[in-house]
Motif scaffolding. Structure first.
Motif, mmCIF file in Angstrom:
data_model
loop_
_atom_site.group_PDB
_atom_site.id
_atom_site.type_symbol
_atom_site.label_atom_id
_atom_site.label_comp_id
_atom_site.label_asym_id
_atom_site.label_seq_id
_atom_site.Cartn_x
_atom_site.Cartn_y
_atom_site.Cartn_z
ATOM 1 N N MET A 99 0.824 -1.208 0.000
ATOM 2 C CA MET A 99 0.000 0.000 0.000
ATOM 3 C C MET A 99 0.854 1.252 0.000
ATOM 4 O O MET A 99 0.414 2.313 -0.451
ATOM 5 C CB MET A 99 -0.915 -0.020 1.234
ATOM 6 N N TRP A 100 2.108 1.144 0.469
ATOM 7 C CA TRP A 100 2.984 2.311 0.492
ATOM 8 C C TRP A 100 3.279 2.814 -0.912
ATOM 9 O O TRP A 100 3.459 4.014 -1.121
ATOM 10 C CB TRP A 100 4.284 1.968 1.213
ATOM 11 N N ILE A 101 3.344 1.925 -1.878
ATOM 12 C CA ILE A 101 3.609 2.342 -3.259
ATOM 13 C C ILE A 101 2.455 3.183 -3.789
ATOM 14 O O ILE A 101 2.656 4.250 -4.387
ATOM 15 C CB ILE A 101 3.847 1.108 -4.144
ATOM 16 N N VAL A 102 1.231 2.728 -3.532
ATOM 17 C CA VAL A 102 0.067 3.478 -3.993
ATOM 18 C C VAL A 102 -0.014 4.830 -3.297
ATOM 19 O O VAL A 102 -0.274 5.870 -3.941
ATOM 20 C CB VAL A 102 -1.215 2.661 -3.756
ATOM 21 N N LEU A 103 0.212 4.852 -1.986
ATOM 22 C CA LEU A 103 0.163 6.119 -1.262
ATOM 23 C C LEU A 103 1.255 7.070 -1.717
ATOM 24 O O LEU A 103 1.031 8.289 -1.823
ATOM 25 C CB LEU A 103 0.290 5.850 0.244
ATOM 26 N N SER A 104 2.436 6.549 -2.009
ATOM 27 C CA SER A 104 3.529 7.398 -2.490
ATOM 28 C C SER A 104 3.204 8.001 -3.848
ATOM 29 O O SER A 104 3.453 9.185 -4.098
ATOM 30 C CB SER A 104 4.826 6.586 -2.563
ATOM 31 N N VAL A 105 2.619 7.193 -4.735
ATOM 32 C CA VAL A 105 2.241 7.701 -6.057
ATOM 33 C C VAL A 105 1.167 8.779 -5.933
ATOM 34 O O VAL A 105 1.224 9.821 -6.608
ATOM 35 C CB VAL A 105 1.765 6.541 -6.949
ATOM 36 N N VAL A 106 0.188 8.566 -5.051
ATOM 37 C CA VAL A 106 -0.863 9.571 -4.849
ATOM 38 C C VAL A 106 -0.276 10.862 -4.278
ATOM 39 O O VAL A 106 -0.624 11.973 -4.713
ATOM 40 C CB VAL A 106 -1.956 9.011 -3.927
ATOM 41 N N PHE A 107 0.633 10.740 -3.311
ATOM 42 C CA PHE A 107 1.239 11.923 -2.702
ATOM 43 C C PHE A 107 2.078 12.699 -3.718
ATOM 44 O O PHE A 107 1.983 13.931 -3.807
ATOM 45 C CB PHE A 107 2.111 11.489 -1.526
ATOM 46 N N LEU A 108 2.874 11.990 -4.497
ATOM 47 C CA LEU A 108 3.686 12.662 -5.516
ATOM 48 C C LEU A 108 2.812 13.272 -6.610
ATOM 49 O O LEU A 108 3.155 14.319 -7.165
ATOM 50 C CB LEU A 108 4.687 11.679 -6.110
ATOM 51 N N SER A 109 1.707 12.630 -6.924
ATOM 52 C CA SER A 109 0.785 13.202 -7.915
ATOM 53 C C SER A 109 0.199 14.512 -7.405
ATOM 54 O O SER A 109 0.037 15.472 -8.176
ATOM 55 C CB SER A 109 -0.336 12.211 -8.224
#
Length: 436
Positions: free
Chosen positions: A348-358
């Motif tokens: 889930m950290w990958i998805v959250l990181s992508v959302v945060f960077l987006s």
């Protein structure tokens, strides 16, 4: 890995060292077209940068052929020779276009022929991994049509995004870096030799882009032209075809316990490489939007305009360099996000990181529309554009005796820095005229 790094460095060095002489040759040959309405540069700039990139490609393949481990790629596969044949043909068409401006339909036909040359030598899609189904074998005609379509889409997507200094080379370099990491993982981690050609193509493509970028960053001293943009687009498509249609997911089911699970593990990168939607997601989106926009207006899909994504960034208010960096950011986010998701899709950290960077990317994208103003106490620590504007009132001046300036002398008007069309010494304003 050492041999891949050596091949990358040799390719980058040859491309970098040849770009200077190629620039002089382009000037002598007259490959400096006039500035068009859709261009963003202000001075005529030579093209034909693809010449240096092509010789960098040749040097990378030559060095790899003489290395201990990479030489096995040439012995076990005909794909490097197929790539060189198609690249030579598309490069020649690009050189002619940079010099003589050939018709768009002729270029499209040349792209199809170059893809057909690669297909005839074995660089084609043999099967597709489909989620929930597994491996789907393709007939010869289906594989040929799909390969040609992928090559043409990728070439034109890269060509469409080549509108700002350093944009196409940087975006393709970022995509090839993510692609290299994925292909190297498939080859080394799973021991699949069929992924070796795609890994080599990605390393050489990185070297071509890195070697050309120092000459192409803003302000660019030379453009890659169609000879360069179509070339790197074809190399990128060749790597995608090699690892998508040549690597059998059956070889991965030993690690995934079943063929269906193996397909599901590789879908985050396999399917995007096939379309392609991750490694060149932004150029592909720009290509689709351009076709829809021009067709809606009743124009040809190949008619040039100023409606590309990078043009819109400039219209929002971004500078040239900032627009390029924003495009770099989104390319890296999409490519490396898909790469990280393919490695560990359950995190889930990958998805959250992508959302945060987006979210950060959206803020940077819309920053010129919503320029914040710093408080009074912080104005000395921020750039002038974020400070509050103060209105200066000129003090009253007593009327002096009439001593008017000569009628021939023109009044100087200060010119604000950054005004379009102002460059260098002309930014000081109009010069005074002196009469005898």
């Amino acid at each position: 890995m050492r041999e891949y790094l050596l091949t990358l460095c040799i390719t980058a060095a040859v491309t970098y060292l040849l770009t200077g002489p190629v620039r002089k040759f382009a000037i002598v040959a007259g490959a400096m077209p006039e500035i068009r309405a859709r261009d963003v540069h202000r001075e005529p700039t030579p093209r034909l940068g693809g010449i240096a990139m092509f010789f960098g490609l040749c040097a990378g393949l030559l060095v790899a052929d003489h290395l201990t481990n990479l030489s096995q790629v040439f012995e076990n596969s005909n794909e490097p020779r197929a790539l060189l044949s198609g690249a030579a043909l598309i490069w020649l068409i690009g050189v002619l276009d940079d010099k003589f401006e050939i018709d768009a339909l002729i270029k499209l036909g040349g792209q199809m022929i170059a893809a057909g040359v690669m297909v005839m030598q074995g660089l084609t899609i043999l099967w597709l991994p489909v989620p929930g189904v597994g491996n789907v074998a393709l007939t010869q005609w289906q594989g040929t049509l799909l390969t040609v379509a992928l090559v043409v889409i990728t070439i034109n997507a890269v060509n469409f995004v080549d509108g700002l200094d350093g944009l196409a080379a940087g975006m393709v370099g970022i995509a090839s870096a993510a692609f290299f990491l994925y292909a190297y993982r498939v080859w080394v981690s799973y021991g699949i030799e069929a992924a070796a050609p795609a890994t080599l193509f990605a390393a050489i493509l990185m070297g071509m882009c890195l070697g050309f970028l120092p000459h192409n960053m803003h302000p660019a001293r030379i453009f890659m032209g169609d000879s360069g943009s179509m070339l790197i687009g074809l190399v990128l498509a060749a790597g995608a075809i090699s690892i998508t249609g040549q690597v059998d997911p059956d070889a991965l089911k030993v690690f995934a316990h079943s063929e269906r699970e193996a397909v599901h593990q590789t879908v985050p990168v396999y399917i995007p490489l096939l379309l392609p939607l991750t490694i060149i997601a932004i150029p592909t989106a720009d290509l689709i939007l351009a076709i829809v926009r021009r067709t809606w207006r009743g124009q040809s899909p190949f008619a040039a305009d100023r409606g590309h994504l990078h043009h819109r960034l400039l219209e929002i208010g971004h500078s040239h360099s900032r627009a390029v960096l924003i495009m770099y950011f989104w390319s890296a986010l999409i490519a490396f996000g898909a790469l990280a998701y393919s490695v560990n899709a359950a995190s889930m950290w990958i998805v959250l990181s992508v959302v945060f960077l987006s979210a950060i990317g959206l803020v940077l994208l819309l920053l010129p529309r919503f320029t914040p103003r710093a408080p009074r106490w912080a104005e000395h620590f921020v750039p002038p554009r974020y400070r509050r504007r103060t209105v200066l009132t000129a003090p009253a001046v007593d009327e002096a005796p009439e001593q008017s300036a000569p009628a021939e002398e023109e009044q100087r008007t200060p010119v604000a820095a950054g005004v379009s069309g102002v460059n260098g010494a002309t930014a000081i304003g109009s010069r005074s005229r002196f009469t005898r």
